[in-house]
Scaffold this motif. Structure first.
Motif, short mmCIF file in Angstrom:
data_model
loop_
_atom_site.label_atom_id
_atom_site.label_comp_id
_atom_site.label_asym_id
_atom_site.label_seq_id
_atom_site.Cartn_x
_atom_site.Cartn_y
_atom_site.Cartn_z
N GLY A 55 -26.81 24.60 -2.68
CA GLY A 55 -27.60 25.61 -3.53
C GLY A 55 -29.21 25.15 -1.90
N ARG A 56 -28.65 23.87 -0.78
CA ARG A 56 -29.70 23.67 0.43
C ARG A 56 -29.46 24.60 1.15
NH1 ARG A 56 -33.04 19.36 -1.25
NH2 ARG A 56 -32.41 18.09 -2.74
N ASP A 57 -30.87 25.24 1.89
CA ASP A 57 -30.28 25.67 3.55
C ASP A 57 -30.19 25.19 4.13
OD1 ASP A 57 -31.08 28.18 2.49
OD2 ASP A 57 -33.52 27.30 2.26
N ALA A 58 -30.32 23.58 3.99
CA ALA A 58 -29.76 22.85 5.55
C ALA A 58 -29.82 20.84 4.72
CB ALA A 58 -31.03 22.37 6.12
N GLU A 100 -15.28 16.92 1.29
CA GLU A 100 -15.11 17.40 0.45
C GLU A 100 -16.25 17.89 -0.47
OE1 GLU A 100 -13.48 12.84 -1.10
OE2 GLU A 100 -11.05 14.45 -0.80
N ALA A 101 -17.62 17.04 -0.86
CA ALA A 101 -19.01 18.04 -1.02
C ALA A 101 -19.09 18.85 -0.85
CB ALA A 101 -19.72 16.65 -1.24
N ILE A 102 -19.45 18.77 0.49
CA ILE A 102 -18.87 20.78 1.06
C ILE A 102 -18.33 21.50 0.34
CG2 ILE A 102 -18.88 21.74 2.86
CD1 ILE A 102 -20.61 18.82 4.61
N HIS A 103 -16.69 21.16 1.20
CA HIS A 103 -15.85 22.22 0.41
C HIS A 103 -16.37 22.87 -0.98
CE1 HIS A 103 -13.93 22.79 3.80
NE2 HIS A 103 -12.87 20.96 3.72
N SER A 104 -16.45 21.24 -2.11
CA SER A 104 -17.26 21.89 -3.39
C SER A 104 -18.33 23.05 -3.05
CB SER A 104 -17.29 20.57 -3.85
OG SER A 104 -16.01 19.91 -4.81
N ALA A 105 -19.23 22.73 -3.08
CA ALA A 105 -20.63 23.63 -2.86
C ALA A 105 -19.67 25.02 -2.41
CB ALA A 105 -21.17 22.66 -1.87
N GLU A 106 -18.96 24.86 -1.38
CA GLU A 106 -18.52 26.11 -1.10
C GLU A 106 -17.78 26.57 -2.25
OE1 GLU A 106 -16.27 24.81 2.41
OE2 GLU A 106 -17.99 25.46 3.58
N PHE A 107 -16.82 26.19 -2.95
CA PHE A 107 -16.25 26.75 -4.25
C PHE A 107 -17.34 26.95 -5.42
CE2 PHE A 107 -14.26 26.24 -8.82
CZ PHE A 107 -13.46 27.07 -8.76
N TYR A 108 -18.13 26.71 -5.05
CA TYR A 108 -18.70 27.16 -5.92
C TYR A 108 -20.50 28.13 -5.89
CZ TYR A 108 -17.25 23.96 -9.29
OH TYR A 108 -16.69 22.72 -10.01
N ALA A 109 -19.92 28.19 -4.17
CA ALA A 109 -20.67 29.62 -3.17
C ALA A 109 -22.34 29.17 -3.07
CB ALA A 109 -20.67 31.37 -4.07
N PRO A 111 -22.90 26.52 -0.98
CA PRO A 111 -23.13 25.50 0.56
C PRO A 111 -24.11 25.83 0.88
CG PRO A 111 -22.02 26.70 1.04
CD PRO A 111 -22.23 27.51 -0.32
N PRO A 112 -24.72 24.68 1.50
CA PRO A 112 -25.74 24.01 2.64
C PRO A 112 -25.02 25.06 4.15
CG PRO A 112 -24.65 22.22 2.43
CD PRO A 112 -24.11 22.76 1.61
N SER A 113 -25.69 25.90 4.49
CA SER A 113 -25.55 26.77 5.64
C SER A 113 -25.38 25.57 6.78
CB SER A 113 -26.20 27.81 6.57
OG SER A 113 -27.64 27.59 6.53
N ASP A 114 -26.34 25.09 6.96
CA ASP A 114 -26.50 23.59 8.03
C ASP A 114 -26.68 21.85 7.55
OD1 ASP A 114 -27.90 25.03 10.41
OD2 ASP A 114 -28.91 25.83 8.99
#
Length: 182
Positions: A55-58, A100-109, A111-114
């Motif tokens: 949920g973070r932008d960066a 792995e944490a970034i991939h998990s955040a992507e799975f939940y739609a 992730p931070p973009s930066d």
């Protein structure tokens, strides 16, 4: 308003591994940031790490790294760099890697973009509550990298007129009780 995390990662009881928590506490004590910026000592994150970055932008992270470089050297890693250098073997089941944490955040739609990892090459990871001289000497350069990234993101920041107490509790020796003679 952007939602930005500046996080320090590391174990404060293992010498230079504690540089992340140390530096974020120093940064929070010496700088003020625009709304939406959160500065956190993440310690040695486990599964909750996904919640910290989702949920973070960066996300700007500070951590010690082991590289074939001089202690105190700084290496910068963006999200793509982290994905390219992700370890293929996990050393233990309770410490997910950053990617792995970034991939998990992507799975939940969400992730931070930066993502920027500011890695500081450590000299000693032995049990100790102090940073090596080489790592101490790199703190101002690492701070400049954090501020440079905030500038790139268009996030406001300024130096505090009067620094706050950074509360780096692990470097403070406890006072010994005075002896009492009866």
């Amino acid at each position: 308003m952007k939602n930005v995390l500046i996080g320090g990662i590391g174990n404060v009881l293992l010498g230079d591994d504690g540089v992340g928590p140390y530096l974020v506490r120093m940064i929070a004590a010496h700088y003020e940031f625009a709304d939406g910026v959160e500065v956190i000592d993440l310690g040695t994150p486990a599964l909750e790490f996904v919640d910290n970055i989702a949920g973070r932008d960066a996300v700007i992270l500070i951590d010690s790294v082991k590289l074939d470089a001089d202690p105190g050297s700084i290496a910068l890693y963006r999200k793509a760099d982290l994905a390219a250098h992700a370890p293929s073997i996990r050393m233990d089941p309770h410490s997910p890697t950053l990617i792995e944490a970034i991939h998990s955040a992507e799975f939940y739609a969400n992730p931070p973009s930066d993502v920027l990892l500011i890695g500081i090459v450590g000299a000693s990871f032995e049990p100790s509550c102090t940073l090596s001289e080489a790592v101490q000497g790199s703190l101002s350069n690492a701070t400049r990298e954090v501020l440079r990234e905030l500038d790139r993101l268009g996030i406001g920041h300024c130096r505090r007129i009067k620094a706050a107490d950074p509360d780096i509790w692990w470097t403070k020796a406890p006072a010994l009780p005075s002896e009492t003679h009866v």
